[in-house]
Design a protein around this motif. Sequence first.
Motif, PDB file in Angstrom:
ATOM      1  N   UNK A   1       9.314  -3.459   8.123  1.00  0.00           N
ATOM      2  CA  UNK A   1       9.219  -2.120   8.712  1.00  0.00           C
ATOM      3  C   UNK A   1       8.847  -1.072   7.654  1.00  0.00           C
ATOM      4  N   UNK A   2       9.406  -1.219   6.464  1.00  0.00           N
ATOM      5  CA  UNK A   2       9.294  -0.130   5.477  1.00  0.00           C
ATOM      6  C   UNK A   2       8.590  -0.574   4.193  1.00  0.00           C
ATOM      7  N   UNK A   3       7.524  -1.345   4.296  1.00  0.00           N
ATOM      8  CA  UNK A   3       6.833  -1.845   3.094  1.00  0.00           C
ATOM      9  C   UNK A   3       6.033  -0.740   2.415  1.00  0.00           C
ATOM     10  N   UNK A   4       6.034  -0.750   1.084  1.00  0.00           N
ATOM     11  CA  UNK A   4       5.140   0.115   0.327  1.00  0.00           C
ATOM     12  C   UNK A   4       3.755  -0.507   0.234  1.00  0.00           C
ATOM     13  N   UNK A   5       2.779   0.310  -0.179  1.00  0.00           N
ATOM     14  CA  UNK A   5       1.404  -0.182  -0.254  1.00  0.00           C
ATOM     15  C   UNK A   5       1.275  -1.337  -1.246  1.00  0.00           C
ATOM     16  N   UNK A   6       2.061  -1.283  -2.353  1.00  0.00           N
ATOM     17  CA  UNK A   6       2.003  -2.387  -3.326  1.00  0.00           C
ATOM     18  C   UNK A   6       2.508  -3.683  -2.695  1.00  0.00           C
ATOM     19  N   UNK A   7       3.502  -3.549  -1.788  1.00  0.00           N
ATOM     20  CA  UNK A   7       4.016  -4.752  -1.117  1.00  0.00           C
ATOM     21  C   UNK A   7       2.987  -5.307  -0.122  1.00  0.00           C
ATOM     22  N   UNK A   8       2.317  -4.411   0.586  1.00  0.00           N
ATOM     23  CA  UNK A   8       1.269  -4.860   1.519  1.00  0.00           C
ATOM     24  C   UNK A   8       0.198  -5.622   0.745  1.00  0.00           C
ATOM     25  N   UNK A   9      -0.171  -5.084  -0.412  1.00  0.00           N
ATOM     26  CA  UNK A   9      -1.207  -5.748  -1.220  1.00  0.00           C
ATOM     27  C   UNK A   9      -0.770  -7.150  -1.647  1.00  0.00           C
ATOM     28  N   UNK A  10       0.480  -7.262  -2.101  1.00  0.00           N
ATOM     29  CA  UNK A  10       0.893  -8.560  -2.634  1.00  0.00           C
ATOM     30  C   UNK A  10       1.069  -9.582  -1.501  1.00  0.00           C
ATOM     31  N   UNK A  11       1.553  -9.112  -0.331  1.00  0.00           N
ATOM     32  CA  UNK A  11       1.698 -10.028   0.813  1.00  0.00           C
ATOM     33  C   UNK A  11       0.327 -10.513   1.270  1.00  0.00           C
ATOM     34  N   UNK A  12      -0.636  -9.594   1.282  1.00  0.00           N
ATOM     35  CA  UNK A  12      -1.999  -9.992   1.672  1.00  0.00           C
ATOM     36  C   UNK A  12      -2.559 -11.000   0.662  1.00  0.00           C
ATOM     37  N   UNK A  13      -2.361 -10.701  -0.627  1.00  0.00           N
ATOM     38  CA  UNK A  13      -2.941 -11.543  -1.683  1.00  0.00           C
ATOM     39  C   UNK A  13      -2.322 -12.939  -1.667  1.00  0.00           C
ATOM     40  N   UNK A  14      -1.000 -13.004  -1.425  1.00  0.00           N
ATOM     41  CA  UNK A  14      -0.334 -14.304  -1.422  1.00  0.00           C
ATOM     42  C   UNK A  14      -0.476 -15.018  -0.083  1.00  0.00           C
ATOM     43  N   UNK A  15      -1.099 -14.340   0.899  1.00  0.00           N
ATOM     44  CA  UNK A  15      -1.339 -14.935   2.228  1.00  0.00           C
ATOM     45  C   UNK A  15      -0.055 -15.315   2.963  1.00  0.00           C
ATOM     46  N   UNK A  16       1.022 -14.539   2.715  1.00  0.00           N
ATOM     47  CA  UNK A  16       2.227 -14.727   3.530  1.00  0.00           C
ATOM     48  C   UNK A  16       1.998 -14.085   4.896  1.00  0.00           C
ATOM     49  N   UNK A  17       2.791 -14.506   5.889  1.00  0.00           N
ATOM     50  CA  UNK A  17       2.637 -13.960   7.242  1.00  0.00           C
ATOM     51  C   UNK A  17       3.806 -13.053   7.600  1.00  0.00           C
ATOM     52  N   UNK A  18       3.564 -12.144   8.539  1.00  0.00           N
ATOM     53  CA  UNK A  18       4.609 -11.223   8.992  1.00  0.00           C
ATOM     54  C   UNK A  18       4.942 -11.513  10.451  1.00  0.00           C
TER      55      UNK A  18
END
Lengths: 471, 471
Positions: B287-304
Motif C-alpha cells: 500500500x505504501x511503497x516508495x518509488x525506490x521500492x517500486x523500482x527494486x520490485x520491478x527489477x527483481x521481478x517480484x509480484x504484488x
Amino acid sequence: MSETHYYGAVINPQERNPREPISYKVYPACLIIVSPVGQIVDMIAQSDIVDFQEKERERCDEAVTVILSSDEFLMPGFIDTHTHAPQFPNLGIGQEYQLLDWLKDVTYPMEANFADPDFAERTYRSVVRRIIDFGTTTCCYYGTVHLDATKRLVDIVRDSGQRAFIGKCNMDREVPEDNLEPSANDSIQATEQLIDYIQNLTQASDSLLIHPIITPRFAISCTPELLRGLSDLAEAYNPTLHIQTHISENLDEVARMGELFPGNTSYADVYDSFGLLGRKTILAHAVHLGDDEIDIIAKKEAGISHCPTSNFNLTSGVAPVGKYLDAGIKIGLGTDVSGGFNPSILNAIRHASIASKVISLQHNPSDPLKPGYNNRKLSVATLLYLATLGGAQVCGLEDDIGSFALGKSFDALMVKVSSEAGNPGLYPGGKEDVDKYLRGMLERFLFCGDDRNISRVYVQGKLIGGNDCIE
Amino acid sequence: MSETHYYGAVINPQERNPREPISYKVYPACLIIVSPVGQIVDMIAQSDIVDFQEKERERCDEAVTVILSSDEFLMPGFIDTHTHAPQFPNLGIGQEYQLLDWLKDVTYPMEANFADPDFAERTYRSVVRRIIDFGTTTCCYYGTVHLDATKRLVDIVRDSGQRAFIGKCNMDREVPEDNLEPSANDSIQATEQLIDYIQNLTQASDSLLIHPIITPRFAISCTPELLRGLSDLAEAYNPTLHIQTHISENLDEVARMGELFPGNTSYADVYDSFGLLGRKTILAHAVHLGDDEIDIIAKKEAGISHCPTSNFNLTSGVAPVGKYLDAGIKIGLGTDVSGGFNPSILNAIRHASIASKVISLQHNPSDPLKPGYNNRKLSVATLLYLATLGGAQVCGLEDDIGSFALGKSFDALMVKVSSEAGNPGLYPGGKEDVDKYLRGMLERFLFCGDDRNISRVYVQGKLIGGNDCIE
C-alpha cells in the motif's frame, strides 16, 4: 385473526442521543407480541422474567407462536431511501461512465422502454421481488416519466405487501426527447394523477403502506416553472406530500446546475428557493455540499440518502456522512440502482463503511480529531442505524418503523447465520458469550450476509418474502 | 479416458502488450478440446468454420461433449494470490481495528487454536470447500505456524483437486507466545518438513497441483537469522522455491519494521537484503511503497498481490495499482481473509475497481494524466486480467494457467447469468448484439455475480466444484 408471538434473539437499534455514540441493544431471548393488524403491542426481554412468564401465560392460548432457533435473530427491516426501479435491467453495466454521460448513454435509453406499460409490468414484477428478498421492507422508488408504467409499479408493490414511496420522474428539459415531458403543466398533471391513483388505492384497501412522492429528478431536468408547480402541488395536499430528488452528486452536474440557475447561490439554494426543501424532502447523494448547504439542509430538516456504491461506481466522490451526522441531519442509505451495482442494503452498509474509512484515511493526522463522527470510520452500530432508524427518519416514518418499540409496526427480518442458510461467504462464529455471539452474528451478517441469510421478511406483521418463502 | 469437447461462449483474457491497453476476447461459439490429462489440445472459434467442422468430424466419435447454453460462458478460473485459511472463522468481524491491534486481538488468538490438528481439520475442510465454490481454481494459502495443522490443509487441498501454494507461517518474534516458534532453527526445520511432505505427496500422486511456498509472515515477525535461513532454504531447492510475505500494508507496521531493521533503507530493502526478493516472491498489500521500492520490485521481478477489501477494511490505505502496472510489475488479486471480509475474487474485483476510482478522485485535475494506468480507474478488461492472467504471472504459472491457450491446463469456470441461477442481484441483459451481450454478461457477472452463478469449477480438466455440484 389472532396475535403472533415471536420468541428469540432480537437486535434493536436505538434512537440517537446527541450526548452518546449511536448504539444498539441485543436481547438473547425476547418476546415480541404483534397484533392482528401488524402492530407491536408488547415486547419483553426474558431478563424481566416475571413479566415475561405472566405475558406468556396470559396470551399463549390464542396466539400464533414463532420460535427462532439459536442461530437466528430478528432485526428491523432495511429501508432503502433511494433507488430507481426501471434501471434494474442495467445492473452491473456502465461502470466506466461518470454521471451525465451515463444518464445519456445507459440510463435514459433504458428508461425510454417504459413507455410500454407491458414492458414495465414484466420488469417491475421481477424488480420488486428481488428488492424484497434482499430484506428491504420500505423502499423509496423512482419510476420513469411515464404515468402508466408507474401505476403498474404501484399495483405490483401493493400486491407484494412492501411499504414504499413511489414517484414518477418529472423532466421537462435537458433529457432526450423520448424521456422528455411535453411541458411543465403536463408533468404536473401526470404527477397529480399518480398521487390520486395511489391515494384512492390505499383508501380502498384500508392500507397505508404506499405513499406518493413528488420526484423532480434533479434541478437540471426541471424548468423553474416545473419546480414551482411541484412545490405548489406538495403544499396543496394535507399533510404536505413527500419530495425526493438528487443533489450535488457529481461536479459536472453541479457546474451545469450553476449554469441553469445563475441566480441561486448553491444547489441546495435552488431547491430551497422553490420551496422544495423541508421535513419531507429526501436528497440523494449529497457528495459535494458546501457548508452553507449543510446548514440550510439541517435547518429545514430535510434528509439525505447516502448512496456509497453509486458514488464510488460512477466516480462521483465520497459523501462526508460523519459531517452530516455531526450537523444533526437525518441520514439513511440508498442502493441507487443502477448507478449502484447492487440492490441490497447489506452491500450499501459495506460500502458506507468503506467510504467512511476512505474519508478517515484522507484526514490529515496532524489535525486533531474533534468529538463526533466527522473524519472517523462508522461503527457497526452506526451502519445498522443508517440502514434502519436513520432511513425511517429520512422517510418521516420514525414513529412507525426502523426499530422495535411499542406501537410501531412489525417490519422485520428473520436472519439466519448458520451454514445451512447456504451462503458460503458467511462463516458462523463460536457461541462462547451470548452477548458477544449476538453482536458477532450481526456484524457477520452485515459484512458477509446475503439474501440467503434472510429467511423471512415481514411488513406490518405480514410475511411478504425471504429465503424460506422460495421453493 | 477420452478427450472432452467444450462447446459454447468463451471469454479469454489476453497477454499484456505494453503498447496497447489490457484487453480480452469474446468468442460467441468456440470449441475447446481438453486432453485426458486436462491440457488444452485445441481451441477453435466457430468463425474458422472449415477447421471447426473438420475437428468436430475428426474427434466427435471418441469424445465427451459439454455443450453450454446461451446464457452460459467459460472463462479461466480465478487466482487468489493471498489468503489466510485459518482466519475464515473470523470472517466479517474486527472491522474497527487497524493491522497491528487486529493481529493481536483478533487474528493471533484464532490462529493459536490450530495447535490442535483436529480443529484444523474441521475448519480447513469447510474453508477449502467454500473457496472452490467461489471459483478460485488456484489459491495461495497462508496456514498458521503449526506444522501438523498445515499438513492437514495440504491433505484437504489435495483431496479437493484445487491448485494451490501452501505455506506454514514463520514467526520467531513479536507475536504472542502461543503463536511463537521456539527458535529460527525450529521454524526453518518445520518449514523444510512441510516442503518435503508436499513434494513427497505430489510425487507419489503424479500430480503437480500443490506447491510448497516459504511464508515468513512479515519482516516484523521474523528475526534476521530466520529471514537468512529461509532465503538459504529457498535457494537450496532446484528450482528455487516460491516465497510469500506481506509488505508495507499499514503505516504503523512500516514504522515498526523501521525500528527492527535500522540498517535497511526500506521495507523492500529488508527482503532484498536477505535474498528474499525474486521472480518467485509474492508480496501482499504494497500500500505504501516508495518509488525506490517500486523500482527494486520491478527489477527483481517480484509480484504484488493487491488486496483491496482488506486494505479498506483495516483502514490500511489504497494501493496504487495503476502505478505498479505502469512500472511493469506483475500483479494479481488477493482476498486476504479475514483482513478482507469476503472470500470471493468477485468481491476483490469490485473493490479493486472502487480502489482505482478512489485514486482517480484523489488525482489533482489540474495535473494532466499521463498515458498508462496511473491515477485512472481500472477497466473491466484490467480487472479480469488481474483476477486471472495477472495472478498466474504472480504465481509464476503464466505458461500453464490464467487464460485458454494451446498447451495450457484447463482451469476454468462455467458461468451462468440467467435468473435460474438463483442470484437475485444479477439481472440478465438483453441479447441484441452477440458481442455486446457477451461483454455485458461478463461485466454483470464481475459486478453482480456470486457463487450461485458459478455452475462448474474445473482444475486441470477435472470438475472439482461449483453450484451444479451441490445437491
